[in-house]
Design an enzyme around this catalytic site. Structure first.
Site, mmCIF file in Angstrom:
data_model
loop_
_atom_site.group_PDB
_atom_site.id
_atom_site.type_symbol
_atom_site.label_atom_id
_atom_site.label_comp_id
_atom_site.label_asym_id
_atom_site.label_seq_id
_atom_site.Cartn_x
_atom_site.Cartn_y
_atom_site.Cartn_z
ATOM 1 N N SER A 110 0.630 -1.056 0.190
ATOM 2 C CA SER A 110 0.199 0.052 0.045
ATOM 3 C C SER A 110 1.063 1.222 0.050
ATOM 4 C CB SER A 110 -0.890 0.081 1.058
ATOM 5 O OG SER A 110 -0.134 -0.152 2.447
ATOM 6 N N GLY A 111 1.565 1.589 1.100
ATOM 7 C CA GLY A 111 2.359 2.581 1.086
ATOM 8 C C GLY A 111 4.002 2.416 0.831
ATOM 9 N N ASP A 114 7.385 -0.393 5.044
ATOM 10 C CA ASP A 114 7.427 -1.771 6.055
ATOM 11 C C ASP A 114 8.944 -1.403 6.192
ATOM 12 O OD1 ASP A 114 7.792 -2.301 3.183
ATOM 13 O OD2 ASP A 114 7.017 -4.199 3.484
ATOM 14 N N CYS A 175 3.488 9.736 10.216
ATOM 15 C CA CYS A 175 4.155 9.935 8.817
ATOM 16 C C CYS A 175 3.123 9.812 7.766
ATOM 17 C CB CYS A 175 5.204 8.828 8.521
ATOM 18 S SG CYS A 175 6.142 9.137 6.977
ATOM 19 N N GLY A 181 -3.447 0.655 4.382
ATOM 20 C CA GLY A 181 -3.441 -0.803 4.486
ATOM 21 C C GLY A 181 -2.405 -1.614 5.347
ATOM 22 N N GLY A 182 -1.337 -1.358 5.419
ATOM 23 C CA GLY A 182 -0.495 -1.946 6.353
ATOM 24 C C GLY A 182 -0.473 -1.610 7.698
ATOM 25 N N TYR A 482 6.747 -5.009 18.020
ATOM 26 C CA TYR A 482 5.388 -4.365 17.295
ATOM 27 C C TYR A 482 5.413 -4.769 15.833
ATOM 28 C CZ TYR A 482 2.222 -0.941 15.363
ATOM 29 O OH TYR A 482 1.264 -0.275 14.402
ATOM 30 N N TYR A 485 6.734 -2.718 13.194
ATOM 31 C CA TYR A 485 7.984 -2.361 13.310
ATOM 32 C C TYR A 485 8.863 -3.791 13.092
ATOM 33 C CZ TYR A 485 6.518 2.036 15.414
ATOM 34 O OH TYR A 485 5.983 3.315 15.535
#
Length: 554
Positions: A110-111, A114, A175, A181-182, A482, A485
């Site tokens: 999506s962005g 990751d 950000c 999506g993620g 997490y 991350y």
């Protein structure tokens, strides 16, 4: 824009028939992925407008347009054999089924933020399914809800909300170029987490395309799968095309400030005391800290450590100052340090922009005005820990010593307090389990500017050294982290061996328990039910218990 019908989940395009194993019946195995797409995408769209191979002139620009981490922009990074950029859900359905038939893994993007690049890299033949065309945002002001395409970025969502209401908002990340999506499927931290929880806590419906090409909403997917995709990572279970959000109400006036204190200005003592104060402040206040080495302004030169205390308060300055004077007078926040802003301006502030710029800047995936956030400007490696007991002065001094090994502004600790809404939600409410019992999270970041393996390894080694140092001061059994991350140092799934799923489960448990604690077991059960052949997978995806992958390249 990607189109999704929010009232009508049935398939918009009749799929090829499936045999008992779920494979396309009338496509011979020897036909490759592109032939399969050509046969089953309608003639009026074809594949030329949505499919890119390395032979296409625009392939590289499409690929790199959403590669946010510089570590994965080099020519040595494994690249997809095909990029698919669908406009319609039926194109996603066909992509899934053709990939299954031809032994191709799918990576869903999506962005592209990751941390380990798993949405656009793989060591086996793979397809990138890039959802950037699914960026529609539809807001119902009266119902205080919104549908947002999974390929939208946070900035697009924020801007669209701000254009419809002065008092509606959504608690997501900082950000602006992060894809929803993620972010949403992993949980979604943001500046309003103490008031409203995570982004995933405020999602009320979704659309997902499963391994068999079915388009499901919350009702048809069932509560187990709906639970799993809100914090357990959507890409383990299918392709999420849209989310329905419950918007939140905020005041027309918020207050922000950022005050910096160096070691010479008592930073160590202030950070130490912050631990006892920030998690217990009124839930309308977030008081986070960014800590790192800076060049000293003193006569002796050299470096020092600076702690920047960054805050947003859901209210005006006249209410904020008395609260701070009562709870944290040592910080010495003055009226002139504070600025009253709209919610959209506070999003600019946390997104690394001046509050004076046009909010429209956050709608661009590659804005002309660059964010000042270091993570958007440099190579980086990140690690995360949760702190459950206050750290001693001595413990912080050891961190400062390690940070001073870095060049100015090339190492950072991002410290975000818990409390408020975060401690009220059960750790089993969603797959994301890190709730009550945590004082704060502390993200450890190494930045560097030089390309190449030597510079990368030097900084990554430093990040591991800092992470090792943190061991006595952070959560244990498991040492939690997490999912958004993501850190491949914890281990990766192995589907290239003898296919024994018990071994795969054992490997995945190493990192799965860190990210999800006891919720990991429920995620595995749901995964086994909805994707038994483990088609949707990556290096740290949720494994299926019973069946090895159906990929021909496993």
């Amino acid at each position: 824009m990607g189109r999704f019908r929010v009232q009508d989940p049935p398939n918009p395009y009749p799929l090829p028939s499936l045999n008992g194993m779920g494979f396309i019946e009338r496509i011979p195995p020897q036909n490759d992925f592109l032939q399969c797409l050509s046969l089953h995408l309608p003639n009026n769209t074809g594949i030329s407008s949505v499919v890119y191979t390395p032979n296409d002139a625009s392939y590289l620009s499409i690929l790199l347009s959403s590669v946010r981490s510089l570590r994965f922009r080099s020519a040595s990074t494994p690249r997809p054999q095909v990029i698919v950029t669908p406009f319609e859900e039926y194109q996603i359905q066909t992509t899934i089924l053709c990939a299954r038939e031809n032994g191709m893994q799918i990576r869903i993007r999506s962005g592209g933020h990751d941390y380990e690049g798993l949405s656009y890299t793989s060591q086996v033949p793979f397809v990138v399914l890039d959802l950037f065309n699914f960026s529609e945002v539809a807001i119902d002001v009266d119902q205080k809800t919104a549908w947002v395409g999974a390929g939208a970025i946070i900035g697009q969502l924020y801007y669209r909300i701000s254009q419809t209401s002065k008092t509606l908002a959504f608690p997501a990340g900082a950000c602006p170029t992060v894809g929803v999506g993620g972010l949403f499927s992993g949980g979604g931290y943001g500046p309003m987490l103490r008031k409203f929880g995570l982004a995933a806590d405020n999602i009320i419906d979704a659309r997902i395309i499963d391994v068999n090409g079915r388009i499901l909403d919350r009702k048809s997917m069932g509560e187990d799968l709906f639970w799993a995709i809100r914090g357990g990572g959507g890409s383990s279970f299918g392709v999420i095309t849209a989310w329905k959000l419950k918007l939140v109400t905020v005041p027309e006036t918020l207050t922000i400030f950022s005050v910096g204190r160096t070691l010479e200005q008592n930073a160590t003592q202030l950070v130490h005391k912050w631990q006892y104060i920030a998690p217990n402040l009124d839930e309308d206040i977030l008081l986070s800290i960014s800590i790192g080495p800076v060049n000293s302004s003193g006569a002796s030169g050299g470096k020092t450590i600076q702690a920047n205390f960054n805050s947003v308060y859901l209210g005006g300055v006249d209410k904020l100052l008395p609260l701070l004077e009562q709870s944290f007078p040592e910080l010495g926040v003055r009226r002139e340090d504070c600025t009253e802003v709209s919610w959209m301006q506070s999003a600019l502030f946390f997104g690394g922009y001046s509050i004076q710029v046009s909010p429209e800047v956050v709608t661009s995936r590659n804005p002309e005005i660059r964010s000042t956030l270091p993570i958007t400007r440099y190579y980086f490696k990140a690690k995360l820990d949760y702190v459950q007991e206050p750290i001693s002065i001595k413990g912080f001094e050891g961190m400062w010593k390690l940070l001073l090994e870095r060049e100015a502004n090339m190492g950072e600790l991002l410290v975000v307090p818990y409390g408020g809404k975060m401690k009220e939600i059960s750790e089993t409410a969603l797959p994301f389990p890190h709730r009550a019992g945590n004082l704060y999270k502390i993200q450890q970041l190494a930045y560097w500017e030089e390309s190449g393996a030597v510079a990368s390894e030097r900084s990554i080694s430093w990040s591991r050294k800092l992470h090792d140092y943190m061991t006595p001061y952070v959560s244990k059994s498991p040492r939690a982290s997490y999912m958004n991350y993501r850190d491949l140092d914890f281990g990766v799934n192995n589907y290239n061996g003898d296919g024994k799923t018990s071994r795969s489960y054992a490997q995945a448990s190493v990192w799965g328990l860190k990210y999800f604690k006891n919720n990991f077991k429920r995620l595995v059960r749901i995964k086994t039910k909805v994707d038994p052949t483990n088609f949707f997978r990556n290096e740290q995806s949720i494994p299926s218990l019973y069946s090895k992958s159906s990929s021909k390249n496993n």
